[in-house]
Design a protein around this motif. Sequence first.
Motif, PDB file in Angstrom:
ATOM      1  N   THR A  88       0.799  -1.180  -0.181  1.00 16.53           N
ATOM      2  CA  THR A  88      -0.130  -0.113  -0.188  1.00 16.53           C
ATOM      3  C   THR A  88       0.817   1.162  -0.027  1.00 16.53           C
ATOM      4  OG1 THR A  88      -1.797  -1.329   1.287  1.00 16.53           O
ATOM      5  CG2 THR A  88      -1.818   1.275   1.170  1.00 16.53           C
ATOM      6  N   TYR A 147      -6.200   8.988  -0.454  1.00 19.07           N
ATOM      7  CA  TYR A 147      -5.778   7.869  -0.136  1.00 19.07           C
ATOM      8  C   TYR A 147      -5.354   7.559   1.408  1.00 19.07           C
ATOM      9  CZ  TYR A 147      -6.228   7.336  -5.226  1.00 19.07           C
ATOM     10  OH  TYR A 147      -7.112   7.151  -6.472  1.00 19.07           O
ATOM     11  N   PHE A 161      -7.000   5.050   4.021  1.00 25.75           N
ATOM     12  CA  PHE A 161      -6.315   3.798   4.704  1.00 25.75           C
ATOM     13  C   PHE A 161      -5.951   3.963   6.080  1.00 25.75           C
ATOM     14  CE2 PHE A 161      -4.875   3.229   0.326  1.00 25.75           C
ATOM     15  CZ  PHE A 161      -5.069   1.890   0.220  1.00 25.75           C
ATOM     16  N   ALA A 164       1.279   1.351   6.736  1.00 25.81           N
ATOM     17  CA  ALA A 164       1.096   1.895   5.274  1.00 25.81           C
ATOM     18  C   ALA A 164       1.725   3.340   5.408  1.00 25.81           C
ATOM     19  CB  ALA A 164       0.032   1.871   4.551  1.00 25.81           C
TER      20      ALA A 164
END
Length: 320
Positions: A110, A124, A128, A192
């Motif tokens: 990721t 994004y 996440f 991530a």
Amino acid sequence: MATAPVLDTPPPPLAEPPAVHPKKGILSYWRLYAAISPFYLLFLAFGLIPVGFSLYLSFHRWDGLGSMEFAGLSQYRYLISDSQFWDSIGTTLIIWALATLPMIFLAMVTAVMLNSAVRFKNVYRFAFFLPNVTSIVAVAIIFGSVFSTNFGLMNALLEAVGLDQVAWLNTPWGIRVAIATLMTWQWTGYNAIIFLAGLQTIPGELYEAARMDGAGPVQTFFRITLPMMRPVLLFVLVISTVTGLQTFSEPQVLLQTTDNNSSFAGGPGHSGQTMVLYFFQQTFDNNDFGYGAAVAWGIFLVVIIFSIINWRLVQRRGED
């Protein structure tokens, strides 16, 4: 021709020695110490004192209300021979392995994708990271529905591909897979973001030189990205070990309705009972605060040992 006599220039005046101030005592800085004292007072009240009391309590028998009875090392001798405690360690390690290894892989993938994204990077990252700030109770309730035997999404997917249903929350491995899946979903985005921060510190010139030498994406990842990311990977692995070995909320909420005897039992057959759940069961279900304190120090020792093992393994690979 006569030369003019050279006159001796007078030497410059000696600099006055610096004034010697009397040495300031610690009381002269009382304002600074008073400004930072709230943190240390709170840490003393809610950190050091409870830790010291738990160590003192582990050498006594106490039900939380009556008088304490000194037990010496008998609590720790019983802990060493307690099969349920060792079973909880094994369950914790299995859940940790099932959750941590896929989580680190997915977090790295990721992060690489986020690092190469051109548009909507912040969107994004927010998406996440959102699972990490979501209430674990709400998430566990949703995952309980997903892994439900009769009406769960997982069994619906299994039936769609022609497989039999699985009693996820009533079988040992089904319980552990469900807990590990919840933990993987919760922590992948958080790690991530940490990996992404590490990727952004790698100089772009290294990738440009690798491309000029004909290196492909796979070679670039294993020859440049992974070696440069080793300190970040070590940090993530140690933090994941510490948090994974202290798993409590996920199995407690997910399995609290599968065992009527105790909300800390970890489901049927104690299949999902982690070390911290066992600590809560002994302390609050059995009202054995002395033995619960001994269990807590046993958990602390296990976490320290496995954190050192993970740190040494990553360091040794780095030296190789």
